[in-house]
Design an enzyme around this catalytic site. Structure first.
Site, PDB file in Angstrom:
ATOM      1  N   HIS A  40       1.797  56.940  21.361  1.00 43.74           N
ATOM      2  CA  HIS A  40       1.926  56.749  19.918  1.00 43.74           C
ATOM      3  C   HIS A  40       3.293  56.182  19.551  1.00 43.74           C
ATOM      4  CE1 HIS A  40       0.482  58.424  15.818  1.00 43.74           C
ATOM      5  NE2 HIS A  40      -0.149  57.314  16.121  1.00 43.74           N
TER       6      HIS A  40
ATOM      7  N   HIS B  64       6.040  68.611  15.973  1.00 44.10           N
ATOM      8  CA  HIS B  64       5.503  67.537  16.831  1.00 44.10           C
ATOM      9  C   HIS B  64       4.291  68.119  17.568  1.00 44.10           C
ATOM     10  CE1 HIS B  64       5.416  63.982  19.221  1.00 44.10           C
ATOM     11  NE2 HIS B  64       6.467  64.148  19.997  1.00 44.10           N
TER      12      HIS B  64
ATOM     13  N   LYS C 127       4.856  74.484   4.764  1.00 41.97           N
ATOM     14  CA  LYS C 127       4.390  73.329   5.546  1.00 41.97           C
ATOM     15  C   LYS C 127       3.108  73.757   6.233  1.00 41.97           C
ATOM     16  CE  LYS C 127       6.806  69.503   5.653  1.00 41.97           C
ATOM     17  NZ  LYS C 127       8.121  69.147   6.113  1.00 41.97           N
TER      18      LYS C 127
ATOM     19  N   MET D  27       0.447  73.295   8.963  1.00 44.45           N
ATOM     20  CA  MET D  27       0.425  72.618  10.263  1.00 44.45           C
ATOM     21  C   MET D  27      -0.852  71.790  10.450  1.00 44.45           C
ATOM     22  SD  MET D  27       3.196  73.177  11.802  1.00 44.45           S
ATOM     23  CE  MET D  27       4.430  73.601  10.621  1.00 44.45           C
ATOM     24  N   GLY D  28      -0.664  70.619  11.081  1.00 33.70           N
ATOM     25  CA  GLY D  28      -1.812  69.738  11.299  1.00 33.70           C
ATOM     26  C   GLY D  28      -2.036  68.766  10.151  1.00 33.70           C
ATOM     27  N   PHE D  29      -1.153  68.800   9.162  1.00 38.61           N
ATOM     28  CA  PHE D  29      -1.256  67.849   8.041  1.00 38.61           C
ATOM     29  C   PHE D  29       0.024  67.030   7.949  1.00 38.61           C
ATOM     30  CE2 PHE D  29      -4.463  70.898   6.851  1.00 38.61           C
ATOM     31  CZ  PHE D  29      -5.459  70.104   6.315  1.00 38.61           C
TER      32      PHE D  29
ATOM     33  N   HIS E 110       2.133  63.104   8.309  1.00 36.80           N
ATOM     34  CA  HIS E 110       2.596  62.290   9.433  1.00 36.80           C
ATOM     35  C   HIS E 110       3.709  61.379   8.959  1.00 36.80           C
ATOM     36  CE1 HIS E 110       2.515  59.708  12.952  1.00 36.80           C
ATOM     37  NE2 HIS E 110       1.905  60.708  13.554  1.00 36.80           N
TER      38      HIS E 110
ATOM     39  N   ARG F  77      -6.498  58.384  14.609  1.00 35.35           N
ATOM     40  CA  ARG F  77      -7.158  59.060  15.731  1.00 35.35           C
ATOM     41  C   ARG F  77      -8.085  60.178  15.276  1.00 35.35           C
ATOM     42  NH1 ARG F  77      -1.443  60.647  18.053  1.00 35.35           N
ATOM     43  NH2 ARG F  77      -1.340  61.198  15.846  1.00 35.35           N
TER      44      ARG F  77
ATOM     45  N   ASP G 160      -3.607  66.700  15.566  1.00 31.73           N
ATOM     46  CA  ASP G 160      -3.549  68.106  15.992  1.00 31.73           C
ATOM     47  C   ASP G 160      -4.559  68.978  15.244  1.00 31.73           C
ATOM     48  OD1 ASP G 160      -1.437  67.738  17.834  1.00 31.73           O
ATOM     49  OD2 ASP G 160      -0.054  67.583  16.149  1.00 31.73           O
TER      50      ASP G 160
ATOM     51  N   ARG H 159       0.230  62.915  27.356  1.00 35.08           N
ATOM     52  CA  ARG H 159       1.348  62.094  26.866  1.00 35.08           C
ATOM     53  C   ARG H 159       2.289  61.645  27.974  1.00 35.08           C
ATOM     54  NH1 ARG H 159       3.242  61.226  21.652  1.00 35.08           N
ATOM     55  NH2 ARG H 159       1.017  61.037  21.170  1.00 35.08           N
TER      56      ARG H 159
ATOM     57  N   ARG I 244      22.898  54.676  21.559  1.00 35.32           N
ATOM     58  CA  ARG I 244      24.073  55.450  21.163  1.00 35.32           C
ATOM     59  C   ARG I 244      24.434  55.068  19.733  1.00 35.32           C
ATOM     60  NH1 ARG I 244      28.375  57.569  18.844  1.00 35.32           N
ATOM     61  NH2 ARG I 244      29.869  58.538  20.267  1.00 35.32           N
TER      62      ARG I 244
HETATM   63  N1  COA Z   1       2.252  70.642   4.458  1.00 36.54           N
HETATM   64  C1  COA Z   1       2.701  70.652   3.202  1.00 36.54           C
HETATM   65  N2  COA Z   1       3.391  69.639   2.652  1.00 36.54           N
HETATM   66  C2  COA Z   1       3.640  68.582   3.445  1.00 36.54           C
HETATM   67  C3  COA Z   1       3.207  68.509   4.767  1.00 36.54           C
HETATM   68  C4  COA Z   1       2.485  69.599   5.278  1.00 36.54           C
HETATM   69  N3  COA Z   1       2.049  69.592   6.540  1.00 36.54           N
HETATM   70  N4  COA Z   1       3.589  67.354   5.304  1.00 36.54           N
HETATM   71  C5  COA Z   1       4.261  66.700   4.365  1.00 36.54           C
HETATM   72  N5  COA Z   1       4.301  67.448   3.240  1.00 36.54           N
HETATM   73  C6  COA Z   1       4.940  67.088   1.972  1.00 36.54           C
HETATM   74  C7  COA Z   1       6.421  67.354   2.082  1.00 36.54           C
HETATM   75  O1  COA Z   1       6.737  68.672   1.672  1.00 36.54           O
HETATM   76  C8  COA Z   1       6.992  66.305   1.175  1.00 36.54           C
HETATM   77  O2  COA Z   1       6.827  66.753  -0.153  1.00 36.54           O
HETATM   78  P1  COA Z   1       7.999  66.533  -1.230  1.00 36.54           P
HETATM   79  O3  COA Z   1       8.141  65.040  -1.339  1.00 36.54           O
HETATM   80  O4  COA Z   1       7.479  67.218  -2.436  1.00 36.54           O
HETATM   81  O5  COA Z   1       9.216  67.182  -0.636  1.00 36.54           O
HETATM   82  C9  COA Z   1       6.043  65.128   1.343  1.00 36.54           C
HETATM   83  O6  COA Z   1       4.821  65.678   1.795  1.00 36.54           O
HETATM   84  C10 COA Z   1       6.555  64.110   2.379  1.00 36.54           C
HETATM   85  O7  COA Z   1       6.715  64.753   3.614  1.00 36.54           O
HETATM   86  P2  COA Z   1       7.953  64.597   4.570  1.00 36.54           P
HETATM   87  O8  COA Z   1       8.481  65.954   4.891  1.00 36.54           O
HETATM   88  O9  COA Z   1       8.888  63.580   4.015  1.00 36.54           O
HETATM   89  O10 COA Z   1       7.311  63.995   5.829  1.00 36.54           O
HETATM   90  P3  COA Z   1       8.084  63.680   7.173  1.00 36.54           P
HETATM   91  O11 COA Z   1       7.747  62.292   7.525  1.00 36.54           O
HETATM   92  O12 COA Z   1       9.529  64.017   7.100  1.00 36.54           O
HETATM   93  O13 COA Z   1       7.421  64.725   8.167  1.00 36.54           O
HETATM   94  C11 COA Z   1       5.776  65.753   9.491  1.00 36.54           C
HETATM   95  C12 COA Z   1       6.246  64.444   8.856  1.00 36.54           C
HETATM   96  C13 COA Z   1       4.617  65.450  10.428  1.00 36.54           C
HETATM   97  C14 COA Z   1       6.918  66.381  10.299  1.00 36.54           C
HETATM   98  C15 COA Z   1       5.325  66.697   8.368  1.00 36.54           C
HETATM   99  O14 COA Z   1       4.246  66.120   7.692  1.00 36.54           O
HETATM  100  C16 COA Z   1       4.970  68.081   8.891  1.00 36.54           C
HETATM  101  O15 COA Z   1       5.840  68.921   9.063  1.00 36.54           O
HETATM  102  N6  COA Z   1       3.653  68.335   9.186  1.00 36.54           N
HETATM  103  C17 COA Z   1       3.253  69.605   9.737  1.00 36.54           C
HETATM  104  C18 COA Z   1       3.489  69.636  11.240  1.00 36.54           C
HETATM  105  C19 COA Z   1       2.524  68.766  11.997  1.00 36.54           C
HETATM  106  O16 COA Z   1       1.331  68.807  11.795  1.00 36.54           O
HETATM  107  N7  COA Z   1       3.078  67.994  12.930  1.00 36.54           N
HETATM  108  C20 COA Z   1       2.317  67.125  13.779  1.00 36.54           C
HETATM  109  C21 COA Z   1       2.610  65.710  13.460  1.00 36.54           C
HETATM  110  S1  COA Z   1       1.549  64.621  14.346  1.00 36.54           S
END
Ligand code: COA
Length: 377
Positions: A188, A223, A256, A258-260, A262, A271, A313, A338, A357
């Site tokens: 990815h 992640h 937050k 989990m599983g939501f 990106h 996917r 996920d 992976r 760097r």
């Molecule tokens: N649950 C609740 N709110 C979520 C969310 C989640 N899983 N993912 C994003 N959001 C919200 C954030 O709180 C943020 O809201 P705000 O603008 O009001 O603060 C907005 O959506 C944007 O999210 P952001 O934190 O900027 O996204 P990011 O690009 O920094 O982070 C992830 C991406 C994947 C780390 C994040 O979505 C997350 O933590 N997901 C849960 C963990 C997960 O499933 N990881 C696997 C990734 S494949």
């Protein structure tokens, strides 16, 4: 500071380098490995073909696949020393921690650790691809107090993994769903763990160190660790009747989920539809429809309330659970897959290397005088 580029927090939106390995196209909800759509690879290929593709650049013909498979099957065994090390691991250790340590040990056993020619790198890659499932299964059996089971050369990577964990190869429907999950998880672009492997490689360190670093990065719940957290969440919800309110409360409390979400996909993960199809197959195959029902309600509620879509996920977690895996095995399974993407990136980084760097801004104390200990007391 004018000649410096100030990158956004988390390097969001920054293109750090080029790669020919995969392309994520969030605007059309698509992901390609070496030019092939991941959905097509999942439907038409097995995991071994994709493992060959990522590192070699094209899908294998029959002779190439047979040769690749023969080498992989021949490399599955782990040394008596490594088995002895695994048998000393704390039984309650997380399998990602045992895997990280065991892969590091495999590196110590390889006299060619510093040989980074492409040919040797591909050999090391196939060896890691072969040994990682053996290590995961051995650690699992050890933690359960059970005898380790040797790999079986007559089985595919997926079949052999079930055999080494459970002493049984399940129905072809289960193997197919597992194989599809491995294909979808394989690569990815510059995700956090892959970027970690490239940073380590850029210092001209060895492939094992890079893979160990990748394992460390993948473990985090933001992640790869999310697939485990998804299943903990589904179990916590426990009942489809409670799912909607559970999500509304979580959102109200700004948790937050989990599983939501990106970093790259904002309108849905390319996917997910394929994995969801196979998770549904697992639900009808096992009769465990409850997890899917809960997941569907959580998804509907999240999408309608926040417009945030599930990532891979989300369907993968319950699929692994229905296949019979304990929750802490989910992220190690992600590593089994992976490692293909990581090694392809390690080889690509080496071929055109520049040390990674970046600079940092400084927001600490301004310059101050050092006083001796007696002046400070
Ligand atoms: N649950 C609740 N709110 C979520 C969310 C989640 N899983 N993912 C994003 N959001 C919200 C954030 O709180 C943020 O809201 P705000 O603008 O009001 O603060 C907005 O959506 C944007 O999210 P952001 O934190 O900027 O996204 P990011 O690009 O920094 O982070 C992830 C991406 C994947 C780390 C994040 O979505 C997350 O933590 N997901 C849960 C963990 C997960 O499933 N990881 C696997 C990734 S494949």
């Amino acid at each position: 500071m004018s000649d410096k580029i100030i990158a956004p927090k988390g390097l969001a939106g920054v293109v750090a380098d080029d790669t020919a390995i995969s392309k994520v196209m969030p605007e059309i909800n698509s992901l390609v490995y070496r030019g092939y759509k991941v959905q097509d690879l999942a439907e038409k290929c097995n995991f071994e073909e994709v493992a060959f593709l990522l590192v070699n650049g094209d899908l294998p013909d029959k002779a190439q696949l047979d040769a690749f498979t023969a080498v992989e099957r021949g490399e599955r065994g782990i040394s008596a020393d490594l088995k002895a090390v695994i048998e000393r691991f704390p039984k309650e250790a997380h399998p990602m921690d045992t895997l990280r340590t065991a892969v590091s040990f495999v590196g110590m056993e390889d006299p060619r650790i510093w040989d980074d020619s492409k040919e040797t790198s591909i050999e090391k890659y196939i060896s890691l691809l072969a040994k990682i499932p053996t290590i995961i299964a051995a650690s699992y059996r050890h933690a359960k107090g059970k005898e380790l089971i040797d790999p079986d050369k007559n089985l595919s990577i997926s079949e052999n993994f079930f055999h080494m964990c459970f002493d049984k190869v399940p129905a072809k429907e289960v193997i197919r769903a597992f194989d599809v999950s491995l294909i979808l998880y394989a690569e990815h672009s510059f995700n956090a763990s892959t970027f970690t492997t490239r940073v380590i490689t850029s210092t001209t360190s060895d492939m094992y160190s890079a893979v160990v670093g990748g394992i460390g990065a993948l473990k985090g719940p933001l992640h790869g660790g999310a697939n485990e957290q998804v299943m903990h969440m589904l179990k916590e919800v426990g009942d489809p009747e409670k799912a909607k309110q559970w999500m509304l409360t979580a959102l109200e409390e700004k948790r937050k989920v989990m599983g939501f979400g990106h970093r790259v996909y904002r309108k849905g993960d390319s996917r997910v539809p394929t994995m969801k199809k196979y998770t549904e197959k697992m639900a009808s195959f096992t009769g465990e429809e409850k997890w899917l029902e809960i997941a569907n309600i959580l998804e509907e509620t999240m999408v309608s309330e926040k417009g945030i879509h599930p990532n891979l996920d989300f369907p993968a977690g319950p699929a692994y659970y229905m296949m019979g895996f304990e929750i802490d095995m989910f992220t190690p399974i992600f590593v089994m897959s992976r490692v293909t993407g990581w090694c392809a990136h390690i080889i690509e980084q080496r071929a055109d290397n520049k040390i990674i760097r970046p600079l940092s801004g400084y927001n600490g104390e301004s310059e101050r005088e050092v006083k001796s200990i007696s002046e400070r007391s």
